[in-house]
Design a protein around this motif. Structure first.
Motif, PDB file in Angstrom:
ATOM      1  N   THR A  93       0.831  -1.208   0.000  1.00 15.47           N
ATOM      2  CA  THR A  93       0.000   0.000   0.000  1.00 15.47           C
ATOM      3  C   THR A  93       0.861   1.251   0.000  1.00 15.47           C
ATOM      4  O   THR A  93       0.538   2.249  -0.661  1.00 15.47           O
ATOM      5  CB  THR A  93      -0.926  -0.004   1.224  1.00 15.47           C
ATOM      6  N   TRP A  94       1.976   1.207   0.729  1.00 16.40           N
ATOM      7  CA  TRP A  94       2.900   2.349   0.771  1.00 16.40           C
ATOM      8  C   TRP A  94       3.481   2.629  -0.614  1.00 16.40           C
ATOM      9  O   TRP A  94       3.591   3.786  -1.035  1.00 16.40           O
ATOM     10  CB  TRP A  94       4.012   2.062   1.772  1.00 16.40           C
ATOM     11  N   ILE A  95       3.840   1.563  -1.350  1.00 13.88           N
ATOM     12  CA  ILE A  95       4.389   1.730  -2.704  1.00 13.88           C
ATOM     13  C   ILE A  95       3.335   2.339  -3.627  1.00 13.88           C
ATOM     14  O   ILE A  95       3.632   3.254  -4.414  1.00 13.88           O
ATOM     15  CB  ILE A  95       4.881   0.379  -3.248  1.00 13.88           C
ATOM     16  N   ALA A 118       0.932   4.250  -2.758  1.00 13.07           N
ATOM     17  CA  ALA A 118       0.755   5.652  -2.369  1.00 13.07           C
ATOM     18  C   ALA A 118       1.880   6.518  -2.925  1.00 13.07           C
ATOM     19  O   ALA A 118       1.643   7.633  -3.412  1.00 13.07           O
ATOM     20  CB  ALA A 118       0.685   5.764  -0.848  1.00 13.07           C
ATOM     21  N   LYS A 119       3.114   6.035  -2.878  1.00 13.46           N
ATOM     22  CA  LYS A 119       4.251   6.788  -3.395  1.00 13.46           C
ATOM     23  C   LYS A 119       4.160   6.977  -4.900  1.00 13.46           C
ATOM     24  O   LYS A 119       4.628   7.985  -5.439  1.00 13.46           O
ATOM     25  CB  LYS A 119       5.557   6.085  -3.033  1.00 13.46           C
ATOM     26  N   LEU A 120       3.578   5.993  -5.584  1.00 13.54           N
ATOM     27  CA  LEU A 120       3.437   6.076  -7.043  1.00 13.54           C
ATOM     28  C   LEU A 120       2.132   6.752  -7.451  1.00 13.54           C
ATOM     29  O   LEU A 120       1.827   6.815  -8.655  1.00 13.54           O
ATOM     30  CB  LEU A 120       3.505   4.669  -7.653  1.00 13.54           C
ATOM     31  N   HIS A 121       1.366   7.234  -6.458  1.00 11.75           N
ATOM     32  CA  HIS A 121       0.085   7.898  -6.713  1.00 11.75           C
ATOM     33  C   HIS A 121      -0.871   6.989  -7.483  1.00 11.75           C
ATOM     34  O   HIS A 121      -1.559   7.422  -8.418  1.00 11.75           O
ATOM     35  CB  HIS A 121       0.297   9.202  -7.490  1.00 11.75           C
ATOM     36  N   THR A 148      -3.098   4.922  -5.711  1.00  6.61           N
ATOM     37  CA  THR A 148      -4.085   4.441  -4.751  1.00  6.61           C
ATOM     38  C   THR A 148      -5.484   4.334  -5.363  1.00  6.61           C
ATOM     39  O   THR A 148      -6.339   3.625  -4.834  1.00  6.61           O
ATOM     40  CB  THR A 148      -4.138   5.378  -3.533  1.00  6.61           C
TER      41      THR A 148
END
Length: 327
Positions: A168-170, A172-175, A177
């Motif tokens: 989920t963090w990855i 979010a970082k790649l926009h 979501t």
């Protein structure tokens, strides 16, 4: 002239050799003589314990379970009625139960197809290009996940797929979501989580069963002569044509062998859908729920017949297609 009473070493060795020949040494000798004269007797002696185990303990308990599926539950008392009937099998066609069967079979088919797609390039690289220590590294990389605990892998993936997990963090970082919102997950309290979704269940199934597809595919591609591929290129075939007419037909037995594992293991698995999946049941969970919570042993037994029938039809179709001829 004095004659020594000490026995000759050669005579002692001869006596020892005679002692172990058939017909010598009492009961042990007679048994040895019987096995010597009747090799089939020794074969029967060695095969009897495993055959008894397979026939009585394994197949016997399986048939006892399947026999329960021809009984039914008394709706008033909740007790099993030991009268032969197909009523329980009719319950499998109720919308809720049929939905469980379709959901499980669809997941098994998707996992098998994805495993074949992922395993083919890995197996091709190992068969064609990996040599020496690199091939040893390939086998270690494929087998290493199988050496760890099944439960540990599933719970590790639950942490990876959790809302606070690294995946989920990855995203979010790649926009990205929005992918989670639109397709990859189902809504839960406080947001979205792959750890309670069909996509998460699919990913864990794919990871856990992938080695069972990679190794048969690699073994099948290992037997494809390199001269076939070179001859195909010399005759002007494109890579896609070589794959379609040379590689895929010759690798099909390995794919079928691997699919037997991935498809059947997914059909009957209980732990992954229970830990990663959503509230919608799979066959393994339905069997557990019916025999444990509901106490409906006949319906649980009927559910166990479903994977057996599906795999029987699949193996029959694969054999008709000649997929086992090169195994």
């Amino acid at each position: 002239m004095t004659v020594s009473a000490t026995p000759s070493p050669h005579l002692d060795h001869a006596n020892r050799a005679l002692a172990i020949l058939p017909g010598k040494g009492g009961i042990t000798g007679r048994l040895s003589d019987s096995f010597w004269r009747n090799p089939k007797l020794l074969l029967i002696l060695f095969l009897t314990p495993p055959v008894l185990w397979l026939g009585i303990i394994y197949l016997g308990s399986l048939f006892a379970l399947l026999a329960q599926s021809f009984f039914s539950i008394d709706e008033f008392s909740g007790l099993v009625k030991y009268e032969l009937t197909l009523k329980t099998y009719g319950e499998l066609f109720r919308p809720a139960n049929l939905d469980i069967i379709i959901r499980t079979a669809s997941m098994a088919a998707c996992v098998t197809l994805a495993a074949a797609i992922v395993a083919f390039p890995i197996g091709y690289f190992a068969a064609r290009y990996a040599r020496g220590k690199w091939k040893a590294l390939f086998y270690i990389g494929v087998m290493l996940p199988l050496w760890s605990s099944y439960l540990v892998k599933v719970y590790a993936w639950k942490l990876i797929l959790a809302k606070e997990g690294i995946l989920t963090w990855i995203f979010a970082k790649l926009h990205l979501t929005w992918l989670l919102d639109a397709w990859l997950a189902i809504p839960v309290i406080g947001g979205y989580s792959l750890s309670v979704s069909y996509t998460g269940t699919f990913l864990v199934f794919l990871y856990v069963w992938l080695p069972f597809m990679v190794l048969p595919v690699q073994a099948a591609l290992e037997r494809v002569p390199a001269s076939y591929i070179e001859a195909s290129g010399d005759l002007g075939a494109k890579p896609s044509q070589t794959f379609r007419h040379i590689l895929f037909p010759l690798a099909l037995p390995g794919i079928v062998a691997g699919s037997i594992f991935t498809f059947s293991l997914t059909l009957g698995d209980y732990i992954i859908p229970q830990i990663i999946g959503s509230s919608r049941l799979f066959i393994g969970q339905a069997v557990y729920a019916q025999q444990g919570t509901a106490g409906n042993i006949p319906l649980a037994a009927a559910f166990t017949v479903v994977p057996i029938v599906i795999m029987g039809i699949y193996l029959w179709g694969a054999k008709r297609m000649g997929a086992f001829d090169a195994l």
